[in-house]
Design a protein around this motif. Structure first.
Motif, PDB file in Angstrom:
ATOM      1  N   CYS A  50       0.841  -1.188   0.000  1.00 36.15           N
ATOM      2  CA  CYS A  50       0.000   0.000   0.000  1.00 36.15           C
ATOM      3  C   CYS A  50       0.881   1.245   0.000  1.00 36.15           C
ATOM      4  O   CYS A  50       2.045   1.199   0.418  1.00 36.15           O
ATOM      5  CB  CYS A  50      -0.943   0.008   1.183  1.00 36.15           C
ATOM      6  SG  CYS A  50      -0.133  -0.075   2.779  1.00 36.15           S
ATOM      7  N   ILE A  51       0.297   2.331  -0.460  1.00 34.53           N
ATOM      8  CA  ILE A  51       1.023   3.587  -0.500  1.00 34.53           C
ATOM      9  C   ILE A  51       0.059   4.722  -0.187  1.00 34.53           C
ATOM     10  O   ILE A  51      -1.102   4.715  -0.610  1.00 34.53           O
ATOM     11  CB  ILE A  51       1.714   3.784  -1.871  1.00 34.53           C
ATOM     12  CG1 ILE A  51       2.664   4.984  -1.849  1.00 34.53           C
ATOM     13  CG2 ILE A  51       0.705   3.893  -2.995  1.00 34.53           C
ATOM     14  CD1 ILE A  51       3.615   5.026  -3.033  1.00 34.53           C
ATOM     15  N   SER A  52       0.549   5.685   0.570  1.00 34.66           N
ATOM     16  CA  SER A  52      -0.276   6.822   0.955  1.00 34.66           C
ATOM     17  C   SER A  52      -0.561   7.723  -0.249  1.00 34.66           C
ATOM     18  O   SER A  52       0.087   7.606  -1.292  1.00 34.66           O
ATOM     19  CB  SER A  52       0.427   7.620   2.053  1.00 34.66           C
ATOM     20  OG  SER A  52       1.674   8.101   1.586  1.00 34.66           O
ATOM     21  N   ALA A  53      -1.512   8.619  -0.066  1.00 35.47           N
ATOM     22  CA  ALA A  53      -1.916   9.498  -1.167  1.00 35.47           C
ATOM     23  C   ALA A  53      -0.752  10.357  -1.667  1.00 35.47           C
ATOM     24  O   ALA A  53      -0.623  10.604  -2.861  1.00 35.47           O
ATOM     25  CB  ALA A  53      -3.086  10.373  -0.729  1.00 35.47           C
ATOM     26  N   SER A  54       0.081  10.779  -0.750  1.00 39.66           N
ATOM     27  CA  SER A  54       1.219  11.615  -1.132  1.00 39.66           C
ATOM     28  C   SER A  54       2.395  10.810  -1.652  1.00 39.66           C
ATOM     29  O   SER A  54       3.310  11.343  -2.269  1.00 39.66           O
ATOM     30  CB  SER A  54       1.683  12.440   0.063  1.00 39.66           C
ATOM     31  OG  SER A  54       2.174  11.581   1.073  1.00 39.66           O
ATOM     32  N   GLY A  55       2.377   9.518  -1.353  1.00 40.38           N
ATOM     33  CA  GLY A  55       3.489   8.669  -1.758  1.00 40.38           C
ATOM     34  C   GLY A  55       4.617   8.595  -0.760  1.00 40.38           C
ATOM     35  O   GLY A  55       5.622   7.923  -1.004  1.00 40.38           O
ATOM     36  N   THR A  56       4.464   9.248   0.368  1.00 44.98           N
ATOM     37  CA  THR A  56       5.561   9.293   1.331  1.00 44.98           C
ATOM     38  C   THR A  56       5.636   8.064   2.224  1.00 44.98           C
ATOM     39  O   THR A  56       6.670   7.792   2.823  1.00 44.98           O
ATOM     40  CB  THR A  56       5.447  10.538   2.229  1.00 44.98           C
ATOM     41  OG1 THR A  56       4.153  10.555   2.839  1.00 44.98           O
ATOM     42  CG2 THR A  56       5.645  11.801   1.408  1.00 44.98           C
ATOM     43  N   ASN A  57       4.529   7.333   2.323  1.00 41.83           N
ATOM     44  CA  ASN A  57       4.512   6.134   3.166  1.00 41.83           C
ATOM     45  C   ASN A  57       4.088   4.919   2.363  1.00 41.83           C
ATOM     46  O   ASN A  57       3.124   4.979   1.606  1.00 41.83           O
ATOM     47  CB  ASN A  57       3.549   6.324   4.343  1.00 41.83           C
ATOM     48  CG  ASN A  57       4.028   7.397   5.296  1.00 41.83           C
ATOM     49  OD1 ASN A  57       5.095   7.273   5.889  1.00 41.83           O
ATOM     50  ND2 ASN A  57       3.260   8.460   5.429  1.00 41.83           N
ATOM     51  N   ALA A  58       4.803   3.830   2.564  1.00 42.14           N
ATOM     52  CA  ALA A  58       4.483   2.578   1.878  1.00 42.14           C
ATOM     53  C   ALA A  58       4.691   1.412   2.836  1.00 42.14           C
ATOM     54  O   ALA A  58       5.537   1.480   3.733  1.00 42.14           O
ATOM     55  CB  ALA A  58       5.359   2.397   0.644  1.00 42.14           C
TER      56      ALA A  58
END
Length: 118
Positions: A50-58
Motif C-alpha cells: 500500500c502507499i499513501s496518497a502523497s506517496g511518502t509512506n508505503a
C-alpha cells in the motif's frame, strides 16, 4: 467516476521481474490511498502493498517485502508495483484498489495476471 486499469502482467521465469502499472482515468489519483492485492483461485484476496496518497509512506506484506516496490506518479495518475526475484508462489491475478481519502469510496481495476514459471 474513477476507472482503474492494471497492466504489465505476463509470464516470467523464476527470479525474473515485472513492473505492474495501475492507471487511472475519469479522475485524479491524488487523494486516493492505493493498495495492490493479489488473488489465486480458491483463496482470499491478499493485500500485498500500500502507499499513501502523497506517496511518502508505503508498506508491504512479509511475503513480498524486500522484493516488491510500490510507487506512484500523481502527475500521471499512475501507481506502479516493481516486482523482482519473482517466485512461482507469486503467481496470481493482481489488482489495484484506490480508496478516496475524503469519502472512503473504493475503486477496483479488472486485474492483470502474473504467472511465474519454475
Amino acid at each position: 467516476q474513477l476507472r482503474l486499469v492494471e497492466s504489465g502482467g505476463g509470464l516470467v521465469q523464476f527470479g525474473g521481474s515485472l513492473n505492474l502499472s495501475c492507471a487511472a482515468s475519469g479522475g485524479a489519483l491524488d487523494y486516493n490511498y492505493i493498495v495492490w492485492f493479489r488473488q489465486t483461485p480458491g483463496k482470499e484476496r491478499e493485500g500485498i502493498s500500500c502507499i499513501s496518497a502523497s506517496g511518502t509512506n508505503a508498506n508491504y506484506a512479509d511475503s513480498v517485502k524486500g522484493r516488491f516496490t510500490i510507487s506512484r506518479d500523481n502527475a500521471k495518475d499512475t501507481v506502479y508495483l516493481q516486482m523482482n526475484d519473482l517466485r512461482p508462489d507469486d503467481t496470481a491475478m493482481y489488482y489495484c484498489n484506490a480508496k478516496q481519502v475524503l469519502t472512503g469510496t473504493n475503486y477496483w481495476g479488472q486485474g492483470t495476471q502474473v504467472t511465474v514459471s519454475s
